[in-house]
Structure formats: C-alpha cells, structure tokens
Design a protein around this motif. Structure first.
Motif, short mmCIF file in Angstrom:
data_model
loop_
_atom_site.label_atom_id
_atom_site.label_comp_id
_atom_site.label_asym_id
_atom_site.label_seq_id
_atom_site.Cartn_x
_atom_site.Cartn_y
_atom_site.Cartn_z
N VAL A 1 0.70 -1.20 -0.04
CA VAL A 1 -0.09 0.08 -0.10
C VAL A 1 0.91 1.09 0.00
CG1 VAL A 1 -2.13 -0.72 1.17
CG2 VAL A 1 -0.21 -0.19 2.49
N LEU B 1 -8.95 2.08 2.77
CA LEU B 1 -9.14 0.92 3.24
C LEU B 1 -10.79 0.73 3.82
CD1 LEU B 1 -6.27 0.33 5.64
CD2 LEU B 1 -6.56 -0.49 3.33
N ASP B 2 -11.44 -0.08 3.31
CA ASP B 2 -12.94 -0.38 3.71
C ASP B 2 -13.26 -0.69 5.11
OD1 ASP B 2 -15.73 -0.16 3.59
OD2 ASP B 2 -15.80 -2.00 2.27
N SER B 3 -12.93 0.26 6.17
CA SER B 3 -13.53 -0.16 7.71
C SER B 3 -12.67 -1.47 7.81
CB SER B 3 -14.78 -0.26 7.78
OG SER B 3 -15.58 -1.05 7.12
N LEU B 4 -11.49 -1.72 7.59
CA LEU B 4 -10.71 -2.84 8.11
C LEU B 4 -10.33 -2.86 9.61
CD1 LEU B 4 -9.08 -5.16 6.93
CD2 LEU B 4 -7.22 -3.75 6.89
N VAL B 5 -10.80 -4.05 10.12
CA VAL B 5 -10.78 -4.06 11.33
C VAL B 5 -9.46 -5.03 11.89
CG1 VAL B 5 -11.75 -5.02 13.48
CG2 VAL B 5 -13.31 -3.88 11.94
#
Lengths: 227, 227
Positions: B115, B121-125
């Motif tokens: 990256v 980032l799509d709400s990466l947990v």
C-alpha cells in the motif's frame, strides 16, 4: 540452464515446460551463527545441509503425493542436490504459512502473556508476508483480502490444506520418536493450471522438531529421521 | 470514592452498583513529546486535554446511544472532568480494536510493500492485545479463539459492531469537514448482564483525523469539531 533467481537457501534455474530446477545450497537462515528457521538472514553455512534438506524434502513430498496433496514436486536428484518442480506463481510478493503445535518462537514472543513456552496449540495457522525489510509481519484474513493477496475462499482453502499437510508431517515424524513443534510452508499457484499447490521445501530448515525435551538441529534431524 | 485503577490517561474509581467513575487526566500517549495514539507510554501532558477528551467522548457516546449501540456510558460531568460508566470486564487482559479507513501508522509500517500512505481501506478491523511489554501485538481470530480470549462468534460480533460504530463516527466527523483515517476502540462484557459493550473513550486520543491533507492534533480536533 539459466539462473532465474538466487535465493537464500536455494537457486532457481529455468528448464522450460513450466518447470524449474531448484539447486539446494549449504546455507541456512539464522542470526549470529545460530540457526533460526524464522530468521531472514543467512546465518551460517554447514557442509551437507543442502543434500540433507533435499533428502527430507524428497521424502515428505513423496509421502504427501501418496496422500493426494497437490504440490510442485516432480522429481529429486540427491547426488546433484537438485529438485525439479512445477513452476508456481506466489501469492502477492510471497506468503509464509506457519502451523503451530506448540507455543515457541515468535508466537511465544508475541503472546507470552497468555501462554507458557511449549504449551500445546491445535495446528494453529498463521500467515506472514515475505518482507525482510519489515520483518515478515503476520497478516490477517481480512487484510489479505483487502490488499488483494488472497480471497476469503482461498484463505480458508489454504488454512485447511495447511492443517492437513502438517498433520501428515507431524505423524510421520512421530513414527521416529520426533515431535513437530512448528513448521513453515509456502504455497503458490501452479503456472500451468492455476491450482493452489504446496511449494518450496520440507526440511529441518523450516520446522522446529524436538526429541523429548531436546531441540534437534536441522542437520541432526536428517540423521535422526533416516537412522 | 476508592481509587480502583490508575491508568495512563484516566483513573478509575469505585462508586458501587456495578458502576465506576472515570476521571480524565491531561496526559496523552506518545513518544519523545509527540502525540501518537498508538503509543504505549505517556509522552506529554497538555492542559485541558482531559476535559477536551471528555467533551468528545460524551458527544459520541450520546450519539451512539441514539443509534442503539450498546456501551458503558451512563453520564458525564464536564466540569468535574469525569464520566460514570457501567463496570465492564475486559476480554482476556484487554483488547484494542482498530478500524482503518486509510493506510497510515502501524498498518503502513507493516504492509508498505502493498500500500501507499493514505490508501483507502474499507473499515478494515484489526485486533491487538494490550501488552505494553510486547508492543501490543496484533492477534488473529484463530489465535484469539485458541487462547480462549474470544470465541469465533464473539469475534464476528465485535468486528461487525466495530464497523457499524466507526461508520457512525466517520459520518459525524464528516459533517464538520473532518476525515477519520483510523480509530481504536475498546470493548468489554457488561459486569451486570455479560453483554458485549463499547467501553473506554471516543476522543482525539484514540483516532487519527485529517482536514483535507492536514493532520489534526487531538486538542485541535475538539476545537475544530465544536466550533
């Protein structure tokens, strides 16, 4: 035969037909002259380690073939210290898949607040990206998916395949009174078919094995295993 | 009122009835005098930071209450710089749950091979265990389950709850022209009901927020947010 890639413990030669030849070297990873399968630098060179690693690798790939495990293995020539394998494409810039039966090494260093050294783990699978500069960080299923390295379906397939393979390896070692603590595998996509296959080697260089409470060095492991 | 626990940024007092009082302090985490929400040491003390954090926290917990998000929040007293909350039991020795909308901080340090700084980032947990000595290592779903910290079902519930909460917080910040890059939440089990609830605080001290391409320091964030 054209040298394609010079690795830390193996060199890779192009031989055509979607196959490559791996030439095993006498270098092992470690730090300060001490062997460590988790290390990124070549720590020492031990005469015969290449041939020893290849004997183990040949044995295990041939065992796994009888168990129908898909791998890159084609043939091995012990005297030439080389192995012919199917050409494979790595996941992203390369992944390492670790399977743990005992809490040691980097797992214990990270989770020592919750485990004692040597605690049993039930074939716990962890993935790391191959990135020497960043110390091969662990990576989660969600992160692998978000970075486009592995889909969720591929992750689960890889995890199950790893557990299956490592249980076979553990059982095989147990027949010689040896206990597998942890092991690092590598997978890739078969260049010809795109199937997920087991690649790299299976030897003392990527596993931690004990006999009772005694750690068995990689070169000793081959002697113990084949005696 | 009995001091129960002296934290890095808050002190906890027993008040009975399955409730505790959190007294917000003017200390923030960081290193070498620079604020870093991911750091483990108190790096500096800034007058008014406790009250500022509490104002944000009160605002967000009250917002989340209208969205039916289960939390420990009971009431807040801005002048007293304190908050009354339900008593909660941590998972294991404490977990931190990070939700990422942009690749920065430790995520970029780990996955910089894949990256660029600031990539979406799509709400990466991600989850980490609270362990200052071991640098708060990340921990996978499988490892959490094997170490008896979280079941698979609890992990998925926590992940979905985190995504929901963080989207509300992101939207709320966006109404003020502020963009949430990442945020750290904490959860626990309600001591009275055993339900999973959001605990700790929601303030500049545990989020990275930008206005355009300018990073907004925690104390500045409160000013920007309430102006």
């Amino acid at each position: 035969m054209e040298l394609k890639y010079k690795g830390k413990t193996k060199d890779v030669y192009s031989i055509g037909g979607n196959q490559v030849l791996l030439k095993f070297k006498d270098d092992v990873t470690g730090e300060n002259g001490v062997f460590d399968p988790g290390a990124n630098t070549v720590g020492l060179s031990i005469e015969g380690v290449g041939k020893s690693g290849l004997r183990m690798t040949k044995h295990f790939f041939e065992l796994l073939k009888t168990k129908k495990v898909p791998s890159h293995y084609v043939s091995a020539d012990i005297e030439d210290v080389s192995m012919v394998v199917k050409e494979a494409i790595p996941f992203g810039k390369g992944l390492e898949v670790i399977c743990r039966f005992r809490a040691v090494g980097s797992f214990y260093r990270r989770y020592g607040a919750y485990v004692q050294v040597g605690d049993h783990l039930d074939s716990l699978v962890e993935l790391t990206i191959k990135d020497d500069e960043r110390g091969d960080p662990t990576i989660s299923k969600d992160t692998l998916s978000m970075l486009g390295i592995l889909t969720d379906v591929e992750y689960e397939a890889l995890k199950q395949l790893t557990k299956t393979i490592c249980r076979y390896i553990k059982e095989e070692l147990a027949t010689k009174g040896l206990e597998l603590y942890d092991i690092k595998l590598e997978f890739g996509r078969d260049k010809a078919t795109n199937d997920i296959i087991l690649i790299d080697e299976i030897s003392g260089g990527n596993m931690r094995v004990y006999k009772g409470d005694k750690y068995i060095e990689p070169l000793e492991l081959e002697k113990e295993f084949f005696k």
